[in-house]
Motif scaffolding. Structure first.
Motif, PDB file in Angstrom:
ATOM      1  N   ARG A 198       0.701  -1.121  -0.233  1.00 52.71           N
ATOM      2  CA  ARG A 198       0.019   0.084  -0.024  1.00 52.71           C
ATOM      3  C   ARG A 198       0.914   1.409  -0.060  1.00 52.71           C
ATOM      4  N   ALA A 199       1.938   1.606   0.892  1.00 59.99           N
ATOM      5  CA  ALA A 199       2.683   2.413   0.834  1.00 59.99           C
ATOM      6  C   ALA A 199       3.518   2.698  -0.413  1.00 59.99           C
ATOM      7  N   LEU A 200       4.130   1.605  -1.047  1.00 57.29           N
ATOM      8  CA  LEU A 200       4.620   1.810  -2.501  1.00 57.29           C
ATOM      9  C   LEU A 200       3.816   2.147  -3.466  1.00 57.29           C
ATOM     10  N   LEU A 201       2.435   1.551  -3.258  1.00 54.13           N
ATOM     11  CA  LEU A 201       1.538   1.784  -4.479  1.00 54.13           C
ATOM     12  C   LEU A 201       1.039   3.299  -4.537  1.00 54.13           C
ATOM     13  N   LYS A 202       1.043   3.857  -3.317  1.00 54.32           N
ATOM     14  CA  LYS A 202       0.820   5.618  -3.071  1.00 54.32           C
ATOM     15  C   LYS A 202       1.887   6.146  -3.757  1.00 54.32           C
ATOM     16  N   LYS A 203       2.880   5.894  -3.701  1.00 53.24           N
ATOM     17  CA  LYS A 203       4.086   6.575  -4.354  1.00 53.24           C
ATOM     18  C   LYS A 203       4.315   6.320  -5.763  1.00 53.24           C
ATOM     19  N   VAL A 204       4.194   5.278  -6.065  1.00 56.33           N
ATOM     20  CA  VAL A 204       4.041   4.731  -7.531  1.00 56.33           C
ATOM     21  C   VAL A 204       3.056   5.647  -8.278  1.00 56.33           C
ATOM     22  N   TYR A 205       1.906   5.528  -7.568  1.00 53.74           N
ATOM     23  CA  TYR A 205       0.678   6.239  -8.631  1.00 53.74           C
ATOM     24  C   TYR A 205       0.808   7.525  -8.501  1.00 53.74           C
ATOM     25  N   TYR A 206       1.173   8.082  -7.764  1.00 51.53           N
ATOM     26  CA  TYR A 206       1.330   9.565  -7.696  1.00 51.53           C
ATOM     27  C   TYR A 206       2.542  10.161  -8.822  1.00 51.53           C
ATOM     28  N   PHE A 207       3.598   9.435  -8.583  1.00 53.92           N
ATOM     29  CA  PHE A 207       4.741   9.604  -9.413  1.00 53.92           C
ATOM     30  C   PHE A 207       4.385   9.552 -10.694  1.00 53.92           C
ATOM     31  N   ILE A 208       3.580   8.297 -11.157  1.00 51.63           N
ATOM     32  CA  ILE A 208       3.127   7.896 -12.466  1.00 51.63           C
ATOM     33  C   ILE A 208       2.268   9.107 -13.115  1.00 51.63           C
ATOM     34  N   ASN A 209       1.535   9.561 -12.267  1.00 51.49           N
ATOM     35  CA  ASN A 209       0.669  10.717 -12.845  1.00 51.49           C
ATOM     36  C   ASN A 209       1.497  11.966 -12.968  1.00 51.49           C
ATOM     37  N   ILE A 210       2.575  12.181 -12.154  1.00 55.36           N
ATOM     38  CA  ILE A 210       3.272  13.290 -12.333  1.00 55.36           C
ATOM     39  C   ILE A 210       4.022  13.106 -13.728  1.00 55.36           C
ATOM     40  N   ALA A 211       4.366  11.972 -14.067  1.00 62.20           N
ATOM     41  CA  ALA A 211       5.368  11.598 -15.232  1.00 62.20           C
ATOM     42  C   ALA A 211       4.338  11.818 -16.428  1.00 62.20           C
ATOM     43  N   VAL A 212       2.931  11.083 -16.590  1.00 67.49           N
ATOM     44  CA  VAL A 212       2.116  11.306 -17.196  1.00 67.49           C
ATOM     45  C   VAL A 212       1.859  12.663 -17.773  1.00 67.49           C
ATOM     46  N   ALA A 213       1.309  13.700 -16.737  1.00 69.67           N
ATOM     47  CA  ALA A 213       1.166  15.027 -16.864  1.00 69.67           C
ATOM     48  C   ALA A 213       2.354  15.775 -17.632  1.00 69.67           C
ATOM     49  N   THR A 214       3.459  15.432 -17.332  1.00 71.89           N
ATOM     50  CA  THR A 214       4.964  15.966 -17.678  1.00 71.89           C
ATOM     51  C   THR A 214       5.021  15.740 -19.128  1.00 71.89           C
ATOM     52  N   VAL A 215       4.566  14.322 -19.456  1.00 69.03           N
ATOM     53  CA  VAL A 215       4.783  13.906 -20.872  1.00 69.03           C
ATOM     54  C   VAL A 215       3.725  14.759 -21.599  1.00 69.03           C
ATOM     55  N   PHE A 216       2.614  14.710 -21.342  1.00 67.23           N
ATOM     56  CA  PHE A 216       1.418  15.516 -21.829  1.00 67.23           C
ATOM     57  C   PHE A 216       2.023  17.081 -22.200  1.00 67.23           C
ATOM     58  N   ALA A 217       2.498  17.705 -21.161  1.00 63.78           N
ATOM     59  CA  ALA A 217       2.903  19.043 -21.424  1.00 63.78           C
ATOM     60  C   ALA A 217       3.941  19.055 -22.721  1.00 63.78           C
ATOM     61  N   GLY A 218       5.038  18.020 -22.785  1.00 64.37           N
ATOM     62  CA  GLY A 218       5.919  17.919 -23.652  1.00 64.37           C
ATOM     63  C   GLY A 218       5.446  17.678 -25.107  1.00 64.37           C
ATOM     64  N   ALA A 219       4.331  16.465 -25.063  1.00 64.29           N
ATOM     65  CA  ALA A 219       3.806  16.334 -26.340  1.00 64.29           C
ATOM     66  C   ALA A 219       3.105  17.425 -26.822  1.00 64.29           C
ATOM     67  N   LEU A 220       2.395  18.300 -26.135  1.00 60.99           N
ATOM     68  CA  LEU A 220       1.860  19.386 -26.420  1.00 60.99           C
ATOM     69  C   LEU A 220       2.696  20.319 -27.068  1.00 60.99           C
ATOM     70  N   TYR A 221       3.686  20.980 -26.532  1.00 60.15           N
ATOM     71  CA  TYR A 221       4.518  21.655 -26.970  1.00 60.15           C
ATOM     72  C   TYR A 221       5.341  21.049 -28.288  1.00 60.15           C
ATOM     73  N   PHE A 222       5.916  19.746 -28.216  1.00 60.45           N
ATOM     74  CA  PHE A 222       6.391  19.080 -29.404  1.00 60.45           C
ATOM     75  C   PHE A 222       5.532  19.339 -30.408  1.00 60.45           C
ATOM     76  N   LEU A 223       4.161  18.931 -30.315  1.00 63.62           N
ATOM     77  CA  LEU A 223       3.455  18.648 -31.492  1.00 63.62           C
ATOM     78  C   LEU A 223       3.274  20.198 -32.158  1.00 63.62           C
ATOM     79  N   HIS A 224       3.279  21.142 -31.282  1.00 66.51           N
ATOM     80  CA  HIS A 224       2.972  22.718 -31.728  1.00 66.51           C
ATOM     81  C   HIS A 224       4.227  22.981 -32.462  1.00 66.51           C
TER      82      HIS A 224
END
Length: 185
Positions: free
Chosen positions: A81-107
């Protein structure tokens, strides 16, 4: 609260449907020039806005699908459970960061300027990254759940604003077309 949740879900599904219809209609009109047409094909401010809004809407839909599926996968896993919380939020941070990068790259790839819609998507993404970081620190490292009610509401608001933001351009375009039609009649 459940009636409110149902109402918000209905509004978000309508916004998603509007965005999907917009993507389908514009893609059928312009084909791949929306993504790979070259800067010389962008002759007016309206062209830049159309292409930028198309890119923003496409990225929002793709990355919201990815983050939803990843969340389902991680929450169903048999991790500590403790590791799951860390991984879950870290993955969400990574996905949001990749989204911002993809938006910039496609523009950059398309050579179009950022519309207000795309800018608001980036601002909301920064807010969501900060929200995920807050939860990663609070729940993942400090094991403090006191911010969870705030997180749930803020995440719902950001998700809603992101979809409504990309749905505004198609609705505004339809409104302009209707006003032109009424003036001609």
């Amino acid at each position: 609260m459940s009636e409110f949740g149902i109402a918000v879900d209905i509004v978000l599904k309508i916004a998603q449907a509007i965005v999907v219809l917009f993507l389908l209609v514009k893609f059928s009109e312009h084909r791949f020039s929306l993504l790979f047409g070259g800067k010389q094909s962008l002759t007016s401010r309206e062209d830049h806005e159309l292409h930028s809004c198309f890119i923003a809407a496409l990225c929002v839909l793709i990355f919201q699908f990815i983050s939803t599926e990843m969340a389902k996968h991680f929450l169903a896993s048999e991790m500590d459970r403790a590791l799951l919380k860390k991984v879950y939020y870290f993955i969400n941070i990574a996905v949001a960061t990749v989204f911002a990068g993809a938006l910039y790259f496609l523009h950059s790839l398309r050579g179009c300027s950022f519309s207000n819609t795309a800018k608001r998507c980036l601002y909301l993404t920064v807010a969501s990254i900060l929200l995920f970081m807050m939860q990663l620190i609070a729940r993942g490292f400090l094991n403090y759940d006191g911010l969870s009610p705030f997180y749930r509401v803020a995440a719902l608001v950001i998700h809603s604003l992101l979809l409504i933001n990309v749905a505004i351009y198609p609705l505004r375009t339809i409104k302009k077309m209707n006003s032109k039609t009424q003036k001609e009649a």
